[in-house]
Design a protein around this motif. Structure first.
Motif, PDB file in Angstrom:
ATOM      1  N   PRO A 201      29.766  54.273  63.936  1.00  0.00           N
ATOM      2  CA  PRO A 201      29.661  55.480  64.747  1.00  0.00           C
ATOM      3  C   PRO A 201      28.602  56.425  64.194  1.00  0.00           C
ATOM      4  O   PRO A 201      28.473  56.597  62.976  1.00  0.00           O
ATOM      5  CB  PRO A 201      31.060  56.087  64.648  1.00  0.00           C
ATOM      6  CG  PRO A 201      31.944  54.959  64.259  1.00  0.00           C
ATOM      7  CD  PRO A 201      31.117  54.056  63.407  1.00  0.00           C
ATOM      8  N   THR A 202      27.840  57.034  65.067  1.00  0.00           N
ATOM      9  CA  THR A 202      26.770  57.952  64.687  1.00  0.00           C
ATOM     10  C   THR A 202      27.165  59.371  65.051  1.00  0.00           C
ATOM     11  O   THR A 202      27.527  59.639  66.189  1.00  0.00           O
ATOM     12  CB  THR A 202      25.457  57.585  65.402  1.00  0.00           C
ATOM     13  OG1 THR A 202      25.127  56.226  65.110  1.00  0.00           O
ATOM     14  CG2 THR A 202      24.327  58.490  64.938  1.00  0.00           C
ATOM     15  N   VAL A 203      27.090  60.275  64.078  1.00  0.00           N
ATOM     16  CA  VAL A 203      27.481  61.650  64.325  1.00  0.00           C
ATOM     17  C   VAL A 203      26.427  62.322  65.203  1.00  0.00           C
ATOM     18  O   VAL A 203      25.225  62.193  64.978  1.00  0.00           O
ATOM     19  CB  VAL A 203      27.670  62.406  62.996  1.00  0.00           C
ATOM     20  CG1 VAL A 203      26.393  62.436  62.177  1.00  0.00           C
ATOM     21  CG2 VAL A 203      28.182  63.809  63.263  1.00  0.00           C
ATOM     22  N   LEU A 204      26.886  63.020  66.229  1.00  0.00           N
ATOM     23  CA  LEU A 204      26.004  63.717  67.156  1.00  0.00           C
ATOM     24  C   LEU A 204      26.003  65.222  66.907  1.00  0.00           C
ATOM     25  O   LEU A 204      24.952  65.839  66.814  1.00  0.00           O
ATOM     26  CB  LEU A 204      26.425  63.443  68.602  1.00  0.00           C
ATOM     27  CG  LEU A 204      26.423  61.980  69.062  1.00  0.00           C
ATOM     28  CD1 LEU A 204      26.912  61.887  70.492  1.00  0.00           C
ATOM     29  CD2 LEU A 204      25.040  61.379  68.924  1.00  0.00           C
ATOM     30  N   GLN A 205      27.183  65.811  66.832  1.00  0.00           N
ATOM     31  CA  GLN A 205      27.294  67.251  66.641  1.00  0.00           C
ATOM     32  C   GLN A 205      28.458  67.557  65.722  1.00  0.00           C
ATOM     33  O   GLN A 205      29.456  66.827  65.691  1.00  0.00           O
ATOM     34  CB  GLN A 205      27.492  67.968  67.989  1.00  0.00           C
ATOM     35  CG  GLN A 205      26.276  67.904  68.903  1.00  0.00           C
ATOM     36  CD  GLN A 205      26.521  68.571  70.243  1.00  0.00           C
ATOM     37  OE1 GLN A 205      27.655  68.648  70.697  1.00  0.00           O
ATOM     38  NE2 GLN A 205      25.466  69.050  70.873  1.00  0.00           N
ATOM     39  N   THR A 206      28.316  68.637  64.979  1.00  0.00           N
ATOM     40  CA  THR A 206      29.360  69.109  64.078  1.00  0.00           C
ATOM     41  C   THR A 206      29.697  70.550  64.428  1.00  0.00           C
ATOM     42  O   THR A 206      28.795  71.377  64.574  1.00  0.00           O
ATOM     43  CB  THR A 206      28.909  69.025  62.609  1.00  0.00           C
ATOM     44  OG1 THR A 206      28.609  67.666  62.292  1.00  0.00           O
ATOM     45  CG2 THR A 206      30.003  69.523  61.683  1.00  0.00           C
ATOM     46  N   TYR A 207      30.987  70.827  64.566  1.00  0.00           N
ATOM     47  CA  TYR A 207      31.450  72.166  64.911  1.00  0.00           C
ATOM     48  C   TYR A 207      32.418  72.653  63.848  1.00  0.00           C
ATOM     49  O   TYR A 207      33.216  71.881  63.327  1.00  0.00           O
ATOM     50  CB  TYR A 207      32.159  72.181  66.263  1.00  0.00           C
ATOM     51  CG  TYR A 207      31.327  71.658  67.413  1.00  0.00           C
ATOM     52  CD1 TYR A 207      30.496  72.499  68.129  1.00  0.00           C
ATOM     53  CD2 TYR A 207      31.391  70.325  67.775  1.00  0.00           C
ATOM     54  CE1 TYR A 207      29.733  72.035  69.185  1.00  0.00           C
ATOM     55  CE2 TYR A 207      30.632  69.834  68.829  1.00  0.00           C
ATOM     56  CZ  TYR A 207      29.803  70.698  69.534  1.00  0.00           C
ATOM     57  OH  TYR A 207      29.050  70.214  70.567  1.00  0.00           O
ATOM     58  N   MET A 208      32.313  73.940  63.556  1.00  0.00           N
ATOM     59  CA  MET A 208      33.233  74.568  62.609  1.00  0.00           C
ATOM     60  C   MET A 208      33.719  75.860  63.237  1.00  0.00           C
ATOM     61  O   MET A 208      32.917  76.654  63.749  1.00  0.00           O
ATOM     62  CB  MET A 208      32.528  74.860  61.286  1.00  0.00           C
ATOM     63  CG  MET A 208      33.476  75.017  60.129  1.00  0.00           C
ATOM     64  SD  MET A 208      34.151  73.448  59.598  1.00  0.00           S
ATOM     65  CE  MET A 208      35.077  73.946  58.161  1.00  0.00           C
ATOM     66  N   PHE A 209      35.024  76.104  63.227  1.00  0.00           N
ATOM     67  CA  PHE A 209      35.545  77.317  63.823  1.00  0.00           C
ATOM     68  C   PHE A 209      36.836  77.718  63.137  1.00  0.00           C
ATOM     69  O   PHE A 209      37.484  76.902  62.465  1.00  0.00           O
ATOM     70  CB  PHE A 209      35.777  77.145  65.332  1.00  0.00           C
ATOM     71  CG  PHE A 209      36.518  75.899  65.695  1.00  0.00           C
ATOM     72  CD1 PHE A 209      37.891  75.891  65.780  1.00  0.00           C
ATOM     73  CD2 PHE A 209      35.837  74.721  65.963  1.00  0.00           C
ATOM     74  CE1 PHE A 209      38.585  74.741  66.119  1.00  0.00           C
ATOM     75  CE2 PHE A 209      36.522  73.565  66.294  1.00  0.00           C
ATOM     76  CZ  PHE A 209      37.889  73.568  66.370  1.00  0.00           C
TER      77      PHE A 209
END
Length: 288
Positions: free
Chosen positions: A138-146
């Motif tokens: 799997p290839t990471v596309l976006q990373t979110y932190m909240f």
């Protein structure tokens, strides 16, 4: 939504300090702070855990070809505050309405049943042609932190680890619009790679069926090693026998009616024979 792991760690600490804690909530506290955990190490460990979990998928369960990995960096079970990490991975080739939509044109939406969140920042890690190829890993596309806050009304209820997981587990929706088509959206399963690192990663929350099965296994193991005495089943009534009582009542009533009918038929036979005997007809004088 947005968020890279390393930036704005100070902002996250400040937001957590502004939230008042509740003394009547869970006494056990699971929390990781930036002072105790290095964000760079968290990023490395989370990426490896997510790729390991998602690599077991042969293909994505939605037409976008993507999957999400959701983890909690910290959780304060007293105040109800948490810090979450969500990553979008390319697992398989997009299909259907998402086939011609570039990954960078896909937006991510979150919906919680018992919490609200605020984004910190986001990082787009897409590469050229990622959406059109199917890689082994799997290839990471976006990373979110909240950061988020569990609803105070929900925190007033009796809390367990399973209830907490349900409150902080989001419904993830992907929305995109192709250059030649309308806007499309799809839901992404959060259970494919959830809590593989951080909070809840070492917690096992089982259903009632699993707990019952575990209790049976423990009882069987106790019988084998002799710590539990064997009790022959079926020799004791362990519950109040309501059904047996009702059946017994109907049995007594039925036998009573049958006995009364037999008694009446017996008396009628004697009366009939006596009447015939008085009329002088032979054969009815004596009783058989």
């Amino acid at each position: 939504m947005g968020g890279m792991l390393a930036p704005r760690a100070t902002t996250l600490e400040t937001r957590f300090e502004d939230v008042e804690s509740d003394d009547d909530s869970l006494r056990r506290r699971q929390t990781l702070t930036t002072a105790d955990t290095n964000l760079t190490q968290w990023n490395t460990d989370t990426l490896a855990a997510c790729q390991t979990a998602l690599s077991q998928l042969g293909a994505a369960t939605n037409p976008s070809g993507t999957a999400v990995c959701y983890n909690l960096f910290s959780l304060d079970t007293n105040a109800g505050t948490f810090m979450a990490d969500l990553r979008l991975f390319q697992v398989s080739t997009p299909s259907g309405a998402f086939q011609n939509i570039p990954p960078q044109e896909i937006s991510v939406g979150l919906q919680y049943s018992g919490a609200s969140v605020s984004p910190v920042s986001s990082t787009n890690q897409t590469t050229s042609g990622v959406g059109k190829r199917q890689t082994a890993a799997p290839t990471v596309l976006q990373t979110y932190m909240f950061v988020g806050q569990i609803d105070k009304a929900k925190m007033a209820e009796p809390m367990t680890m399973g209830v907490l997981e349900a409150l902080v587990m989001p419904i993830v929706t992907l929305t995109g619009k192709s250059p030649t088509g309308p806007q499309v959206s799809t839901n992404v399963s959060s259970n494919e790679a959830a809590f593989v690192n951080g909070i809840f990663s070492n917690e096992v929350v089982m259903s009632d069926v699993s707990l019952a099965s575990l209790a049976v296994d423990e009882a069987v193991a106790g019988l084998r090693n002799g710590t539990v005495a064997f009790v022959l089943p079926g020799v004791n009534i362990l519950i109040f026998p309501v059904g047996l009582i009702i059946t017994s009542i109907w049995l007594v009533v039925g036998v009573g009616f049958y006995a009364f009918g037999t008694y009446e038929r017996y008396n009628y036979r004697d009366m009939y024979r006596n009447r015939k005997a008085r009329d002088g007809k032979p054969g009815y004088a004596g009783r058989i």
